[in-house]
Every structure is written in C-alpha cells, then in structure tokens.
Design an enzyme around this catalytic site. Structure first.
Site, PDB file in Angstrom:
ATOM      1  N   GLU A   1      29.181  43.694  47.865  1.00 44.10           N
ATOM      2  CA  GLU A   1      30.279  42.741  48.026  1.00 44.10           C
ATOM      3  C   GLU A   1      31.512  43.301  47.353  1.00 44.10           C
ATOM      4  O   GLU A   1      31.521  43.538  46.143  1.00 44.10           O
ATOM      5  CB  GLU A   1      29.946  41.369  47.444  1.00 44.10           C
ATOM      6  CG  GLU A   1      31.077  40.377  47.684  1.00 44.10           C
ATOM      7  CD  GLU A   1      30.810  38.983  47.154  1.00 44.10           C
ATOM      8  OE1 GLU A   1      31.739  38.154  47.226  1.00 44.10           O
ATOM      9  OE2 GLU A   1      29.690  38.721  46.682  1.00 44.10           O
TER      10      GLU A   1
ATOM     11  N   ASN B   1      37.108  50.594  41.296  1.00 45.63           N
ATOM     12  CA  ASN B   1      37.747  50.567  42.602  1.00 45.63           C
ATOM     13  C   ASN B   1      36.693  50.689  43.683  1.00 45.63           C
ATOM     14  O   ASN B   1      35.903  51.626  43.701  1.00 45.63           O
ATOM     15  CB  ASN B   1      38.752  51.721  42.677  1.00 45.63           C
ATOM     16  CG  ASN B   1      39.441  51.801  44.008  1.00 45.63           C
ATOM     17  OD1 ASN B   1      38.853  52.244  44.982  1.00 45.63           O
ATOM     18  ND2 ASN B   1      40.688  51.383  44.047  1.00 45.63           N
TER      19      ASN B   1
ATOM     20  N   ASP C   1      43.230  40.937  49.566  1.00 48.69           N
ATOM     21  CA  ASP C   1      44.679  40.735  49.512  1.00 48.69           C
ATOM     22  C   ASP C   1      45.297  41.174  50.841  1.00 48.69           C
ATOM     23  O   ASP C   1      45.114  42.314  51.262  1.00 48.69           O
ATOM     24  CB  ASP C   1      45.267  41.558  48.363  1.00 48.69           C
ATOM     25  CG  ASP C   1      46.685  41.149  48.022  1.00 48.69           C
ATOM     26  OD1 ASP C   1      47.458  40.854  48.957  1.00 48.69           O
ATOM     27  OD2 ASP C   1      47.032  41.141  46.833  1.00 48.69           O
TER      28      ASP C   1
ATOM     29  N   ASP D   1      42.138  34.409  55.565  1.00 50.02           N
ATOM     30  CA  ASP D   1      42.904  33.261  56.039  1.00 50.02           C
ATOM     31  C   ASP D   1      44.296  33.688  56.480  1.00 50.02           C
ATOM     32  O   ASP D   1      45.158  32.846  56.718  1.00 50.02           O
ATOM     33  CB  ASP D   1      42.987  32.176  54.962  1.00 50.02           C
ATOM     34  CG  ASP D   1      43.665  32.670  53.689  1.00 50.02           C
ATOM     35  OD1 ASP D   1      43.892  33.897  53.572  1.00 50.02           O
ATOM     36  OD2 ASP D   1      43.961  31.839  52.812  1.00 50.02           O
TER      37      ASP D   1
END
EC number: 2.1.1.33
Length: 263
Positions: free
Chosen positions: A82, A136, A159, A195
């Site tokens: 994840e 990272n 993001d 979204d």
C-alpha cells in the site's frame, strides 16, 4: 538488514517526524505532508514496535537483495503493497479482513506510520499481518521489492498535484506503472482511488498504456485480493463537497493456479 541497488533498509531511528526521505529518479511519492510531530505515546509505541514491524529506507551505495517477506512476516503468503498509507485506516481494516494476505504499508512521513502502529498496538501486534516502511515508495519499489512478488498494489488518494506545472510530480506516471507491473505477479492487481477527475484521467491513461496491465471489473472477475475498502477521511471530505471517488483497477496479464486459490 537488507541491501539492494541504491537503497539500504534499517530500523527507523534518528529521523525527525517530518523529515522526507530522498527520492529516486522516477516521480517521488505524492503523499501529503504531515508536518506536526508525534506524541509521547506514539513515540513510545514506535520505539517498542518499530524494530519488529518497520524498516527505514535510506539511500546507500551497497548492492544486495530485496526484502525477504517470508522471513519478515514469518510465513509464505501473498503480499500487498500500500503506497501512501497515511494514518493506516484502510491498511488496518483491509488487513484484518484478509488475514491470509500480508500487507506492507509505505509512507514518506513518520507521523502516519506512528498512528498506524498505535492502531496495531490496540488490536494486538502478535501475528499481525502488517509491516511498515518509512521511505519513498518509488525507491522502495525499485530497490526493496522483488519482481513478480506482489499480489496487489494499492494507491488510495495520492496527491493530485492539480497545477499543470506540477503534473510531473504525480506518482502514477507511465514509468511508475511499468515498475508496478514488473513487481506484480501474474493476475496481481493495481487498485487506485482518487477524488480528482483530472488525475483520474491521467491515471487511467497511464495504466491503459502499460501493455502488461488490463482493466478489470471486480463485479465480474475473480481477483486475488479484496478491493473493498473503508471510506477514508479524504473520501468523506470529497463526498461532503459533492465530489465522487473514482476507482481504477487493473490486473497483470497472466494467471496462475496459486493466484486463484489465495482468495
């Protein structure tokens, strides 16, 4: 302790809670900053559980091998990565729902991982099927994850970097999609959610352009992992604002008997 390529994995010590880990040549992980520090209770939990459950990914020069997930989890099980686990709400819920699947949560800031460790501590860390990497995610994929080793990769609400001049910073670029495809086993699943309509189009184009990935419909196809996830705080925020969450799923071409049996 694990070495591979330009990465070195070790217990997470000596970092400020808001210190980002150096990125690689591919797009850096697009995780929202978590600038505030961790609490005393979180720090105590971190110091107690991190040596067993966590790895700190740092740039180094020695070559070596990827993480031995069998040794780390103490069993041979399907592994999900994840990316951008945040506070770990989805991580813990989905790991509890699939106790036969091992989950590696990666984030670039310590605060979210500390929250996840505290949540793990509340339910009990013995036998927990979650491990954590502070680093990272692209670097981790490149250097700490073996090819053909993941049954799933989850990227929830990365993001979107909405400004055009920042689009190159988006995580899910064609090069990252190729790297993910390389790390997935045949029939392994990439599950992304956002979204942001513009980023959804970007993700869809990058995923569809990767020849090893094919779109899947979870309602009609048998998948090796669950794609049912709890609503995150970002999803609830989007819904309150009238927005919709867009789910994008691909699987890697090919199928093995093992992949179909692990569900």
């Amino acid at each position: 302790m694990v070495h591979h390529g330009q990465m070195h994995a070790q217990p997470g010590v000596g970092l400020r809670p808001d210190t980002p880990v150096a990125s690689g040549q591919l797009p850096s992980t697009s995780i929202r900053s978590r600038r505030s520090g961790i609490s005393k209770a979180q720090r105590e939990t971190w110091e107690r559980l991190w040596p067993e459950l966590g790895l700190l990914a740092l740039p180094q020069s020695p070559r070596g091998t990827p993480v031995d997930t069998r040794a780390w989890f103490g069993r041979d099980a399907p592994v999900v990565l994840e990316i951008g686990s945040g506070s770990g709400t989805s991580t813990l819920a989905m790991a509890k729902a699939e106790p036969h699947v091992d989950v590696i949560a990666v984030d670039v800031y310590r605060r979210g991982l500390a929250q996840l460790l505290c949540a793990i501590d509340k339910v009990g860390s013995d036998g927990i099927n979650i491990r954590l990497i502070l680093g990272n995610a692209v670097d981790v994929l490149q250097h700490l994850i073996a090819p053909d080793s993941l049954c799933g990769v989850r990227v929830f609400f990365p993001d979107p970097w909405p400004k055009a001049r920042h689009h190159k910073r988006r995580l899910l670029q064609p090069a990252t999609m190729a790297l993910i495809a390389d790390r997935l086993v045949p029939s392994g699943v990439l599950h992304a959610a956002t979204d942001h309509p513009g980023y959804a189009e970007h993700i869809a184009a990058a995923g569809d352009a990767e020849p090893r990935l094919v779109r899947v419909d979870p309602d009609t196809e048998l998948l090796p992992i669950s794609v049912v996830r709890p609503a995150t705080k970002y999803e609830r925020k989007a819904q309150l604002g009238g927005g919709a969450v867009i789910e994008l799923l691909w699987k890697k071409h090919g199928c093995s008997e093992r992949d179909l049996k692990i569900r």
